[in-house]
Design a protein around this motif. Structure first.
Motif, short mmCIF file in Angstrom:
data_model
loop_
_atom_site.label_atom_id
_atom_site.label_comp_id
_atom_site.label_asym_id
_atom_site.label_seq_id
_atom_site.Cartn_x
_atom_site.Cartn_y
_atom_site.Cartn_z
N THR A 96 2.67 14.51 -11.41
CA THR A 96 3.06 14.62 -12.82
C THR A 96 1.96 15.29 -13.64
N VAL A 97 0.73 14.86 -13.43
CA VAL A 97 -0.39 15.44 -14.18
C VAL A 97 -0.53 16.92 -13.86
N PHE B 180 0.82 -1.21 0.00
CA PHE B 180 0.00 0.00 0.00
C PHE B 180 0.86 1.27 0.00
N SER B 181 2.02 1.22 0.63
CA SER B 181 2.92 2.38 0.60
C SER B 181 3.42 2.64 -0.81
N ALA C 219 0.62 6.66 -6.81
CA ALA C 219 -0.53 7.54 -7.04
C ALA C 219 -0.16 9.00 -6.82
N THR C 220 0.61 9.28 -5.78
CA THR C 220 1.06 10.65 -5.53
C THR C 220 1.94 11.15 -6.66
#
Length: 62
Positions: A47-48, A34-35, A41-42
């Motif tokens: 980036t987006v 999960f880390s 995800a972060t």
């Protein structure tokens, strides 16, 4: 204060059970997975957003 410390030590001795080595290993793998997923995800969101900000300022400046 002394009573609080004595009661805390007694509670740790009598009411706390530690997980087995196998349970600890399984939980460690779950936390690691999960880390890594959260870090990815972060990174993706960062980036987006950085590309959107760059595109926005390129449009504003030109």
């Amino acid at each position: 204060m002394l009573t609080y410390i004595k009661e805390s030590v007694e509670e740790l001795r009598n009411n706390i059970t530690l997980p087995t080595r196998a349970e600890s290993s399984n939980l460690m793998v779950v936390v690691a997975v999960f880390s890594i997923l959260f870090a990815l995800a972060t990174w993706g969101v960062d980036t987006v957003f950085s590309k959107l900000i760059k595109l926005y300022f390129e449009q504003v400046l030109n």
